[in-house]
Write a protein that holds these residues in place. Structure first.
Motif, short mmCIF file in Angstrom:
data_model
loop_
_atom_site.label_atom_id
_atom_site.label_comp_id
_atom_site.label_asym_id
_atom_site.label_seq_id
_atom_site.Cartn_x
_atom_site.Cartn_y
_atom_site.Cartn_z
N GLN A 220 -5.29 -2.73 4.10
CA GLN A 220 -5.26 -1.33 4.19
C GLN A 220 -4.85 -0.79 5.38
OE1 GLN A 220 -5.72 0.24 1.00
NE2 GLN A 220 -6.01 -1.85 0.25
N ASN A 223 -1.01 -1.16 5.33
CA ASN A 223 -0.67 -0.22 4.76
C ASN A 223 -0.46 1.01 5.52
OD1 ASN A 223 -0.27 -2.09 2.91
ND2 ASN A 223 -2.10 -1.25 1.58
N ASP A 227 2.85 3.19 6.75
CA ASP A 227 3.11 4.61 6.13
C ASP A 227 3.22 5.49 7.49
OD1 ASP A 227 2.69 4.05 3.64
OD2 ASP A 227 0.53 4.45 3.48
#
Length: 355
Positions: A220, A223, A227
């Motif tokens: 995560q 990620n 982003d």
């Protein structure tokens, strides 16, 4: 106070007039009852508190009593003499005047304390120079005395670095992350992992799972950096707690982008106050008001709420602006038709001008 004395005198005169038509037997019975009540009260109150008006009335009424009865009243001759001595002492006592220089103006005292609190590393002379720049001539000894009374120590002791000051100074380059839990209808516990951009209060809901582990949390984190894209290099710190789910792999993901991971002290949730505040807001406005059926449902709900939180919801610290809005977005418009937009099926409402 004078009005009270006249009122008491008037009440006593009216009471005396009401006694005139009564018989002696009735008066004697009332005297016996009042004496017994006074005896009971003296058992409970050793020294009753009398105002000066009460004392004046009792003294005037006591003059008509025989000497034997006057000695057993609340106001005795010794009491009268003591009151007279107090009046003499008060009459010949002059107001106390402090010697020496006049006291420092209260506004200047408040300004000294404010400057010292807002600049904990400034010494007495540095504060004195700042006050002189503002048009106030104050000596270093006066500044020291004012700070001592306010329990503000010298600059080295006032300059202790506080975690709150560090976070405020580096808010624009700081991220804060944490978990919070949501229980489904079937009593299954789900874990929500999120990150808050402290400077703007922008929230990233990274993932929802029932079994968070180190590998999942590290993924995560990757990620999130993907982003952020080009904005990742604007962040220098990440605040997290000491949960075992944050492994060394998680820290290495951020270290690769020169983001230093800061661990808060054990059992100190206030050190991660921005993340904790978002948890409270999300629970109060969203998850505590809905029945969650599973991971997919919770993810859908949080995505919609996070979009509302980041795009529309006003925040106190950023001057009642949403995280994605700035001053240029606020355009004065004439009052016209206002539309309501439902969020989460009407759980939350957004209002905007009709397009």
């Amino acid at each position: 106070m004078t009005l009270r004395l006249f009122y008491l005198i008037f009440c006593r005169i009216v009471g005396w007039l009401m006694l005139l038509p009564r018989s002696d037997v009735s008066k004697n019975m009332e005297i016996l009852i009042l004496r017994h009540e006074v005896t009971v009260l003296r058992r409970q109150v050793r020294r009753p508190r009398l105002s000066w008006a009460d004392r004046a009335v009792l003294s005037a009424l006591g003059r008509g009593l025989p000497a034997v009865l006057r000695a057993h009243r609340l106001v005795t001759p010794g009491t009268l003499l003591r009151w007279h001595r107090r009046l003499i002492a008060r009459h010949w006592t002059y107001p106390h005047r402090r010697m020496g220089r006049p006291a420092t103006d209260s506004a200047v005292v408040a300004l000294i304390q404010r400057v010292a609190r807002e600049n904990p590393r400034w010494g007495y002379e540095r504060i004195r120079g700042e006050l002189r720049h503002l048009g106030h001539q104050v000596s270093g000894a006066t500044i020291r005395r004012v700070l001592q009374r306010a329990r503000l120590g010298p600059a080295p002791r006032r300059a202790d670095d506080r975690w709150r000051d560090f976070v405020r100074a580096h808010a624009a380059s700081t991220l804060a992350c944490d978990f919070f839990t949501v229980d489904t209808v079937t009593l299954r516990r789900l874990y929500v992992f999120f990150v808050v951009e402290v400077g703007t209060r922008f929230v990233h809901v990274l993932g929802v799972t029932a079994h968070p582990d180190g590998a999942w949390v590290a993924q995560q984190a990757r990620n999130l950096l993907a982003d952020l894209e080009g904005r990742a290099n604007t962040f220098r710190f990440l605040i997290r707690d000491r949960d075992t789910k944050f492994t060394s792999s998680f820290d290495e993901v951020f270290a690769g982008d020169d983001i230093h991971v800061l661990k808060i002290p054990p059992r100190a949730p206030r050190a991660n106050a921005f993340a904790e505040r978002w948890v409270r807001t999300a629970r109060t406005e969203c998850t505590d008001r809905l029945l969650i059926f599973g991971e997919r449902h919770l993810r859908t709900v949080l995505d919609e709420y996070a979009d509302h939180y980041n795009r529309h919801r006003p925040h106190r610290s950023p001057a009642l602006r949403a995280p994605t809005n700035d001053e240029s977005d606020v355009i004065p418009l004439p009052l016209g038709r206002i539309e309501r937009r439902h969020v989460l099926g009407g759980l939350i409402n957004e209002h905007q001008h009709a397009g």
